[in-house]
Design a protein around this motif. Structure first.
Motif, PDB file in Angstrom:
ATOM      1  N   SER A 296    -116.409  17.525 -49.475  1.00  0.00           N
ATOM      2  CA  SER A 296    -116.681  16.986 -51.030  1.00  0.00           C
ATOM      3  C   SER A 296    -116.485  15.131 -50.528  1.00  0.00           C
ATOM      4  O   SER A 296    -115.740  15.378 -49.996  1.00  0.00           O
ATOM      5  N   PRO A 297    -116.558  14.404 -51.625  1.00  0.00           N
ATOM      6  CA  PRO A 297    -116.069  13.054 -51.106  1.00  0.00           C
ATOM      7  C   PRO A 297    -114.425  12.853 -51.492  1.00  0.00           C
ATOM      8  O   PRO A 297    -113.683  11.747 -50.970  1.00  0.00           O
ATOM      9  N   VAL A 298    -113.777  14.117 -52.510  1.00  0.00           N
ATOM     10  CA  VAL A 298    -112.487  14.055 -52.062  1.00  0.00           C
ATOM     11  C   VAL A 298    -112.226  14.001 -51.308  1.00  0.00           C
ATOM     12  O   VAL A 298    -110.744  13.477 -50.442  1.00  0.00           O
ATOM     13  N   TRP A 299    -111.865  15.118 -50.130  1.00  0.00           N
ATOM     14  CA  TRP A 299    -111.782  15.890 -49.238  1.00  0.00           C
ATOM     15  C   TRP A 299    -111.437  14.948 -48.431  1.00  0.00           C
ATOM     16  O   TRP A 299    -110.861  14.615 -47.097  1.00  0.00           O
ATOM     17  N   LEU A 300    -113.139  14.666 -47.906  1.00  0.00           N
ATOM     18  CA  LEU A 300    -113.545  13.555 -47.088  1.00  0.00           C
ATOM     19  C   LEU A 300    -112.227  11.820 -47.499  1.00  0.00           C
ATOM     20  O   LEU A 300    -111.410  11.584 -46.012  1.00  0.00           O
ATOM     21  N   GLY A 301    -112.123  11.538 -48.561  1.00  0.00           N
ATOM     22  CA  GLY A 301    -110.669  10.539 -49.207  1.00  0.00           C
ATOM     23  C   GLY A 301    -109.827  10.496 -48.506  1.00  0.00           C
ATOM     24  O   GLY A 301    -108.791  10.065 -48.245  1.00  0.00           O
ATOM     25  N   SER A 302    -109.429  11.882 -48.729  1.00  0.00           N
ATOM     26  CA  SER A 302    -107.829  12.186 -48.741  1.00  0.00           C
ATOM     27  C   SER A 302    -107.617  12.093 -47.348  1.00  0.00           C
ATOM     28  O   SER A 302    -106.031  11.945 -46.761  1.00  0.00           O
ATOM     29  N   SER A 303    -108.445  12.372 -46.300  1.00  0.00           N
ATOM     30  CA  SER A 303    -108.537  12.519 -44.917  1.00  0.00           C
ATOM     31  C   SER A 303    -108.220  10.816 -44.577  1.00  0.00           C
ATOM     32  O   SER A 303    -107.476  10.457 -43.615  1.00  0.00           O
ATOM     33  N   PHE A 304    -108.965  10.024 -44.966  1.00  0.00           N
ATOM     34  CA  PHE A 304    -109.055   8.596 -44.575  1.00  0.00           C
ATOM     35  C   PHE A 304    -107.293   7.823 -45.288  1.00  0.00           C
ATOM     36  O   PHE A 304    -107.015   7.614 -44.333  1.00  0.00           O
ATOM     37  N   VAL A 305    -107.005   8.710 -45.978  1.00  0.00           N
ATOM     38  CA  VAL A 305    -105.585   8.128 -46.718  1.00  0.00           C
ATOM     39  C   VAL A 305    -104.090   8.672 -45.423  1.00  0.00           C
ATOM     40  O   VAL A 305    -104.136   7.819 -45.414  1.00  0.00           O
ATOM     41  N   LEU A 306    -105.013   9.983 -45.510  1.00  0.00           N
ATOM     42  CA  LEU A 306    -103.715  10.572 -44.443  1.00  0.00           C
ATOM     43  C   LEU A 306    -104.003   9.518 -42.519  1.00  0.00           C
ATOM     44  O   LEU A 306    -102.788   9.092 -42.509  1.00  0.00           O
ATOM     45  N   ALA A 307    -105.682   9.478 -42.795  1.00  0.00           N
ATOM     46  CA  ALA A 307    -105.190   8.575 -41.719  1.00  0.00           C
ATOM     47  C   ALA A 307    -104.796   7.174 -41.278  1.00  0.00           C
ATOM     48  O   ALA A 307    -104.472   6.403 -40.377  1.00  0.00           O
ATOM     49  N   VAL A 308    -105.147   6.662 -42.416  1.00  0.00           N
ATOM     50  CA  VAL A 308    -104.944   5.025 -42.961  1.00  0.00           C
ATOM     51  C   VAL A 308    -102.430   5.214 -42.547  1.00  0.00           C
ATOM     52  O   VAL A 308    -102.190   4.195 -41.803  1.00  0.00           O
ATOM     53  N   ILE A 309    -102.383   6.551 -43.674  1.00  0.00           N
ATOM     54  CA  ILE A 309    -100.571   6.631 -42.903  1.00  0.00           C
ATOM     55  C   ILE A 309    -100.264   6.353 -41.834  1.00  0.00           C
ATOM     56  O   ILE A 309     -99.165   6.658 -41.052  1.00  0.00           O
ATOM     57  N   SER A 310    -101.532   7.436 -41.000  1.00  0.00           N
ATOM     58  CA  SER A 310    -100.690   7.889 -39.973  1.00  0.00           C
ATOM     59  C   SER A 310    -100.840   6.209 -38.703  1.00  0.00           C
ATOM     60  O   SER A 310     -99.899   6.208 -37.896  1.00  0.00           O
ATOM     61  N   MET A 311    -101.773   5.762 -39.526  1.00  0.00           N
ATOM     62  CA  MET A 311    -102.194   4.241 -38.455  1.00  0.00           C
ATOM     63  C   MET A 311    -100.810   3.424 -38.423  1.00  0.00           C
ATOM     64  O   MET A 311    -100.489   2.493 -38.137  1.00  0.00           O
ATOM     65  N   LEU A 312    -100.588   3.601 -39.632  1.00  0.00           N
ATOM     66  CA  LEU A 312     -99.337   2.436 -40.215  1.00  0.00           C
ATOM     67  C   LEU A 312     -98.125   3.027 -39.966  1.00  0.00           C
ATOM     68  O   LEU A 312     -97.289   2.261 -39.402  1.00  0.00           O
ATOM     69  N   THR A 313     -97.984   4.472 -39.347  1.00  0.00           N
ATOM     70  CA  THR A 313     -96.684   4.607 -38.770  1.00  0.00           C
ATOM     71  C   THR A 313     -96.472   3.922 -37.184  1.00  0.00           C
ATOM     72  O   THR A 313     -95.423   3.992 -37.076  1.00  0.00           O
ATOM     73  N   VAL A 314     -97.878   4.602 -36.362  1.00  0.00           N
ATOM     74  CA  VAL A 314     -97.866   3.901 -35.595  1.00  0.00           C
ATOM     75  C   VAL A 314     -97.991   2.985 -34.439  1.00  0.00           C
ATOM     76  O   VAL A 314     -97.511   2.425 -33.545  1.00  0.00           O
TER      77      VAL A 314
END
Length: 391
Positions: A296-314
């Motif tokens: 679902s778009p909700v799960w994909l959107g959550s993954s995108f948010v987590l990926a953005v946080i990951s990139m802002l970290t590294v």
């Protein structure tokens, strides 16, 4: 190595043969594994045992195996816990998860009981012997709260504290200084995701020539930094698009548990992410392999948010890592300070400052009768130091 083969199998169990092959190749190219940074540490035994346990558990879940297959995976987790105790805190949550996701609740309870029973079979005899030796009840180890008690407790942290005392100390410290504690936890959690290719280059990789140092630099940034950043970007999507979501749910639980408990304990650094790096690699392999399970778009959107946080970290760490240079032309003869090395011709080496000061001495060989002209360049934060910084 055994770990590489197990990662292939874990990728196959999670998604596909192609995902397993990609994950195995990435892990084989993972620079910390190649240069064996942790060759004398617990990881040499802990990570293969841990991966074996996950492979057995994934197989049991996928095949809807009986109590025996879950019990065997529990034994494997127990053996891994004897090398490092983190699986102790994983078993009850994973047991509850297996019950929650099982279609037949009665059968799921039996499988969970077998999983926990196998774990106890491997760990209880050692813990009983250790408890008699120490004169107090101890399950596998009792040093987990040392850093917490040293930082927030009333003692020096030299005496091991029990789990209850450690939890009480943390709770009290948080109530007293919630903002400061939260900031410390964020910093500790961030340290787990340290982009450490440059650091490895400075400490562990040395070459005979400048050209060799350049080659090591390229290898460090590709085999450590780039692979790690790519896995950080892709792993959140692998959690939701893999074909076997039950297995990736176990991965997510394991990663979250490691980050949380490591952060609360006060320990940090890239070494402590080694137990969940293989899972990140497998999840990234899922994304690179395709095709995906529709979500679902909700799960994909959550993954995108987590990926953005990951990139802002590294990503902000990349310029610092790229500034690093490896040693060349030196052969340190003493492992402790003061270190010495004979040098001839062009050389380069890294020094760590002590209390903001960096000092070194260059001496001519005793047989040299005449002084020899020597050019010395000092780089601070990647730039050439000026006269105001040197004395």
């Amino acid at each position: 190595t055994l770990a590489t083969a197990l990662i292939f199998e874990l990728g196959r169990q999670t998604h596909s043969v192609k995902a397993g092959l990609i994950a195995a190749v990435v892990y084989a190219l993972w620079l910390p594994n190649i240069i064996a940074v942790w060759s004398t540490m617990q990881e040499t035994l802990y990570i293969p045992l841990l991966l074996l346990a996950f492979v057995l558990l994934a197989s049991a879940v996928n095949r809807k195996g009986g109590w025996l297959s879950f019990g065997v995976s529990g034994v494997a987790f127990g053996l891994a816990a004897l090398t490092r105790s983190m699986p102790v805190y994983f078993m009850v949550p994973v047991g509850l998860l297996c019950v929650a996701i099982g279609k037949d609740r009665t059968l799921a309870v039996a499988r969970t009981a077998a999983l926990l029973g196998g774990f106890a079979l491997a760990t209880v005899p050692y813990s009983v012997a250790l408890s008699f030796h120490l004169g107090e009840p101890t399950f596998i180890e009792n040093h987990g709260g040392l850093r917490v008690m040293a930082r927030y407790g009333s003692d020096s942290g030299q005496k091991p504290a029990g789990l209850v005392n450690t939890a009480q100390t943390l709770t009290r410290a948080f109530i007293e200084s919630p903002v400061e504690m939260t900031a410390e936890w964020v910093d500790t959690a961030r340290s787990l995701f340290h982009v450490n290719g440059g650091r490895m280059l400075q400490i562990y990789l040395a070459a005979k020539t400048y050209a060799g140092a350049v080659i090591w630099k390229i290898a460090a940034h590709l085999g450590a930094d780039l692979l790690f950043i790519v896995c950080m970007a892709l792993a959140p999507f692998g959690l939701v698009v893999a074909r076997r979501w039950r297995i990736t749910t176990l991965f997510g639980l394991w990663i979250l548990l490691n980050i949380t408990l490591t952060t609360l304990s006060g320990f940090g650094g890239a070494r402590l992410r080694a137990p969940f790096e293989p899972h990140m690699i497998v999840l990234a392999g899922v994304v690179l392999a395709g095709p995906y399970q529709r979500r679902s778009p909700v799960w994909l959107g959550s993954s995108f948010v987590l990926a953005v946080i990951s990139m802002l970290t590294v990503l902000p760490q990349v310029p610092r890592s790229l500034q690093a240079r490896g040693d060349y032309g030196v052969n340190w003869t003493r492992p402790t300070r003061p270190k010495t090395t004979p040098i001839e011709g062009r050389v380069g080496f890294n020094l760590l400052p002590a209390k903001g000061m960096l000092s070194f001495v260059v001496r001519l060989p005793e047989h040299e009768a005449q002084p020899t002209a020597t050019d010395i360049e000092v780089l601070l934060n990647g730039g050439l130091a000026d006269d105001t910084q040197l004395r």
